[in-house]
Motif scaffolding. Structure first.
Motif: not given
Length: 323
Positions: A77, A80-82, A84-85, A116, A120
């Motif tokens: 997770p 994944t967040n990184s 997406v950025e 996700r 986005e």
């Protein structure tokens, strides 16, 4: 360009050739691999010049050694967040994910990742391929792989978790026989490639996969009469017209080409004549030979999009983040 990955953690670099080097054919096969990397994402570059609405496409392969390989991201997770950025930073709108067999043994993970991506505004597309698939004796294995890891996956998850297309990387110029093949044989190999597109499309339709697009990548020199051995311009044109019955679009791999103006010129025929969508792709593997810096590379993508008024693509995103 390379031999395609056949395991979940394999990554290969896409390659192409300059038309001027191809009076007869590209020389040999080129295979790339990533060196180990576990550091932070580098650079302050951005794609400020890229149209934010159109954005870019990225090939994002998996890797055993590259920390940014998609297989090292989707199940974590925080990563994944990184990632997406990073996708947002570079205006990524279409993701060609080299998930290999992960949709088979990590179904819930890939489903969550796709959900996700959709949230986005990123289209998650399954990236798969093998040059050997053009041979008729290998088509059954090809269709089984597409069934097992694309069709079955999409049928087993809800609409928000589906992969939204199939992008095939099938490059006959990477076959062992290409470097010594006659012009006639090269043309025959492209006919086999077109038949492969046909068989994939028909297989998708027969399995009620109608809403997803089928796209593919090809080098910029497939339109060259001398490089392929087309018997005439009419012969060449017919191949692209027929291919357009099966694939919705091509990514043109404008690799090892030394200027934006040349790239725009070399892709003009396809952009004008192919009935489907066209995007132009650059390879970060050309950094240090064609492009002097990541900034110059990104500026080239932006300039190509501005001049062509069409989408652009970046290969390979894991390698791009590493350098």
């Amino acid at each position: 360009m390379r031999n395609i990955q056949v395991v979940a953690l394999g990554i290969l670099l896409l390659w192409g050739c300059d038309k001027e080097q191809l009076a007869g054919a590209p020389e040999g096969n080129s295979t790339g691999s990533n060196s180990a990397s576990s550091g932070s994402i580098n650079g302050n570059e951005s794609t400020a010049g890229i149209d934010a609405g159109t954005g870019i496409s990225v090939w994002h392969w998996g890797s055993e050694s590259n920390a940014y390989g998609i297989n090292n991201v989707v199940a974590d997770p925080a990563k994944t967040n990184s990632m997406v950025e990073q996708y947002k930073k570079y205006n990524v709108r279409r993701l060609y994910g080299g998930y290999a067999k992960m949709p088979g043994y990590l179904k819930s993970t890939i489903a969550s990742w796709n959900k996700r991506m959709k949230k986005e505004g990123i289209t998650s597309i399954y990236l798969i391929g093998d040059a050997q698939w053009i041979y008729p004796e290998n088509r059954a294995a090809m269709l089984k792989e597409i069934t097992d890891y694309y069709i079955s996956f999409n049928k087993s998850v809800d609409d928000s978790s589906k992969m939204q297309g199939l992008h095939v990387d099938i490059e006959p110029h990477q076959l062992d026989e290409w470097s010594t093949a006659t012009a006639q044989r090269k043309r025959e190999l492209l006919m086999l490639l077109k038949d492969t597109y046909r068989d994939i499309k028909n297989h998708l339709l027969s399995n009620d996969i109608k809403e997803n697009q089928l796209t593919a990548d090809i080098p910029v020199w497939f339109d060259s009469i001398t490089a392929i051995g087309w018997t005439s311009e009419t012969d060449r044109n017919a191949w692209f017209t027929d291919a357009g019955r099966y694939v919705n679009g091509f990514t043109l791999m404008a690799y090892e080409v030394k200027s934006v103006d040349t790239i725009v010129d070399r892709t003009s025929w396809e952009r004008t004549n192919f009935p489907g969508k066209i995007e132009v792709g650059l390879n970060i593997g050309d950094l240090g030979t064609i492009w002097s810096s990541k900034t110059e590379f990104l500026n080239a993508l932006s300039s190509i999009q501005t001049q062509t008024k069409q989408a652009v693509a970046l290969h390979s995103f894991a390698e791009f983040l590493k350098v």
